[in-house]
Design an enzyme around this catalytic site. Sequence first.
Site, PDB file in Angstrom:
ATOM      1  N   ASN A   1      20.845  -8.087  -3.618  1.00 40.24           N
ATOM      2  CA  ASN A   1      21.708  -7.248  -5.338  1.00 40.24           C
ATOM      3  C   ASN A   1      23.115  -8.309  -5.241  1.00 40.24           C
ATOM      4  O   ASN A   1      23.479  -8.878  -4.268  1.00 40.24           O
ATOM      5  CB  ASN A   1      21.457  -5.710  -4.473  1.00 40.24           C
ATOM      6  CG  ASN A   1      21.908  -5.520  -2.859  1.00 40.24           C
ATOM      7  OD1 ASN A   1      22.847  -5.945  -2.865  1.00 40.24           O
ATOM      8  ND2 ASN A   1      21.771  -5.360  -2.551  1.00 40.24           N
TER       9      ASN A   1
ATOM     10  N   LYS B   1       9.881 -23.774   3.155  1.00 38.93           N
ATOM     11  CA  LYS B   1      10.619 -23.772   2.064  1.00 38.93           C
ATOM     12  C   LYS B   1       9.109 -23.686   0.913  1.00 38.93           C
ATOM     13  O   LYS B   1       8.669 -24.790   1.485  1.00 38.93           O
ATOM     14  CB  LYS B   1      11.413 -24.441   1.213  1.00 38.93           C
ATOM     15  CG  LYS B   1      11.569 -24.904   0.129  1.00 38.93           C
ATOM     16  CD  LYS B   1      12.992 -25.540  -0.271  1.00 38.93           C
ATOM     17  CE  LYS B   1      13.271 -25.768  -1.831  1.00 38.93           C
ATOM     18  NZ  LYS B   1      13.623 -26.015  -2.139  1.00 38.93           N
TER      19      LYS B   1
ATOM     20  N   PRO C   1      12.537   0.151   6.671  1.00 34.10           N
ATOM     21  CA  PRO C   1      13.098   1.754   6.727  1.00 34.10           C
ATOM     22  C   PRO C   1      14.249   1.842   5.988  1.00 34.10           C
ATOM     23  O   PRO C   1      15.278   1.616   5.699  1.00 34.10           O
ATOM     24  CB  PRO C   1      13.002   1.002   8.764  1.00 34.10           C
ATOM     25  CG  PRO C   1      14.140  -0.008   7.971  1.00 34.10           C
ATOM     26  CD  PRO C   1      12.947  -1.129   6.948  1.00 34.10           C
ATOM     27  N   ASP C   2      14.339   2.722   6.110  1.00 33.15           N
ATOM     28  CA  ASP C   2      15.134   3.875   5.495  1.00 33.15           C
ATOM     29  C   ASP C   2      15.613   4.353   6.188  1.00 33.15           C
ATOM     30  O   ASP C   2      16.185   5.176   7.422  1.00 33.15           O
ATOM     31  CB  ASP C   2      14.984   5.783   4.662  1.00 33.15           C
ATOM     32  CG  ASP C   2      15.631   6.015   3.885  1.00 33.15           C
ATOM     33  OD1 ASP C   2      16.297   6.542   3.913  1.00 33.15           O
ATOM     34  OD2 ASP C   2      15.095   6.779   2.605  1.00 33.15           O
ATOM     35  N   ILE C   3      17.372   3.178   6.056  1.00 36.13           N
ATOM     36  CA  ILE C   3      18.264   3.832   7.505  1.00 36.13           C
ATOM     37  C   ILE C   3      19.338   4.775   7.328  1.00 36.13           C
ATOM     38  O   ILE C   3      19.511   5.919   8.351  1.00 36.13           O
ATOM     39  CB  ILE C   3      19.355   2.367   6.657  1.00 36.13           C
ATOM     40  CG1 ILE C   3      19.268   1.098   7.363  1.00 36.13           C
ATOM     41  CG2 ILE C   3      20.463   2.583   7.913  1.00 36.13           C
ATOM     42  CD1 ILE C   3      19.829   0.058   6.971  1.00 36.13           C
TER      43      ILE C   3
ATOM     44  N   PHE D   1      25.393   7.136  -0.358  1.00 42.89           N
ATOM     45  CA  PHE D   1      26.039   6.846  -1.696  1.00 42.89           C
ATOM     46  C   PHE D   1      24.163   6.305  -2.976  1.00 42.89           C
ATOM     47  O   PHE D   1      23.214   6.071  -2.251  1.00 42.89           O
ATOM     48  CB  PHE D   1      26.593   5.518  -2.132  1.00 42.89           C
ATOM     49  CG  PHE D   1      28.099   5.429  -1.199  1.00 42.89           C
ATOM     50  CD1 PHE D   1      29.513   4.920  -2.725  1.00 42.89           C
ATOM     51  CD2 PHE D   1      28.456   5.789  -0.275  1.00 42.89           C
ATOM     52  CE1 PHE D   1      30.139   5.112  -1.981  1.00 42.89           C
ATOM     53  CE2 PHE D   1      29.907   5.873  -0.379  1.00 42.89           C
ATOM     54  CZ  PHE D   1      30.913   5.860  -0.961  1.00 42.89           C
TER      55      PHE D   1
ATOM     56  N   LYS E   1      17.291  13.278   2.134  1.00 44.14           N
ATOM     57  CA  LYS E   1      17.324  12.637   3.039  1.00 44.14           C
ATOM     58  C   LYS E   1      18.109  13.372   4.460  1.00 44.14           C
ATOM     59  O   LYS E   1      18.632  13.086   4.927  1.00 44.14           O
ATOM     60  CB  LYS E   1      18.039  11.125   2.603  1.00 44.14           C
ATOM     61  CG  LYS E   1      17.334   9.894   1.991  1.00 44.14           C
ATOM     62  CD  LYS E   1      18.043   9.241   1.488  1.00 44.14           C
ATOM     63  CE  LYS E   1      17.686   7.855   0.606  1.00 44.14           C
ATOM     64  NZ  LYS E   1      16.635   7.447   1.479  1.00 44.14           N
TER      65      LYS E   1
END
Length: 406
Positions: A210, A288, A307-309, A325, A343
């Site tokens: 991103n 590749k 995984p959701d850290i 955030f 969370k």
Amino acid sequence: MQRLYRKRIVLGVGGGIAAYKSAELVRRLRTYGAEVRVIMTQGGREFITPLTLQALSGHPVHLDLLDPAAEAAMGHIELARWADLVLIAPATADLMARLSQGVANDLLTTVVLATDAPVALAPAMNQAMWRDPATLANTELLKSRGFRLFGPASGSQACGDVGMGRMLEPDDLAQLAADCFARQSLTGQHMLITAGPTQENIDPVRYITNHSSGKMGFALAEAAVEAGARVTLVTGPVHLPTPDRVSRVDVVSARDMLAACEAAMPCDVLIAAAAVADYRPEVIAPHKLKKDPSSGDGLLLQMVRNPDILATLARRSDRPFSVGFAAETEHLLDYASRKLMDKNLDLIVANDVANPAIGFNSEDNAVSVIDRDLQETRFAQTSKGKIARQLIDFIANRLKQAQTHA
């Protein structure tokens, strides 16, 4: 003096003979890593030329409030937002009188009124002017409003008098400017901060990522160190120098980042500023990938969830004070509030990345912080460095409240 590294200082030069020291002050501040922009009053220009300060600062000197070129972009507001510190040296009796009354009749006084950065004054005037009741009253009023006074010193003066009123020497002023960034609200606390993007490999040459630059997370790490914390910074791939006194761990993927965070535990505060990829390819091709004529124009990738850290760390038995955030492009506060609750966070920082002025790769930011009671606290647009210091102070205050009631 390392506290001055990468700090943004607006230096105001008033109309006094001590203006000759301002040139050396600019040089000193830059030597210690600060970026300096100079504003000169009309009187200041009578004692030292703008060209001198332009050469030393590396930037054009700002002179007039009603400069059409500068004010087309609201120059005084931009300077006010840009500054981490406004230092006025010399601060004359006239300038201090105008500031005490909130007068904004030139560029320097207007910037002072418009900024939320600390403002420091280095008085410089004749000893009789310094001890005049009006000056003393103005000084006390300015101090009561949060202005910082650097000096004056006592000694011989240009007029031949001896007494209080001399401007401090550039070395002393540079040290006092550095001290403005010394905050010890997190002394003894271990802070774990994540920053930057993650990269999820498709094959040996391609990956999914991103636009996160990591600037906000790195600014938070720097601000946390200034506040006395021991900081571990776990960062995805970015091109940023490591802040001084920060322990940096470089990772690539979301799973790498989780492993590094778990290895850094326990901590007192977790700030998850990284933009972690929610999904990764289920299978990483060993070679590749080539174009397949039989597949037409498309390429199908099977994705699986990472995984959701943040949620993983926030539900540990040794759970830290957890700050997330939420970088969103729409329904900012709604999505952020939902993330806070889902969370199990103490605070969440929401920012609108659809706005290019405060989104990914920008130098500025503007955020809202939401707490467990869904109360919102807004921080207006300014540099990411200043936003980081404001957030660290806010987090330190909430952490203290949480520890008091634990």
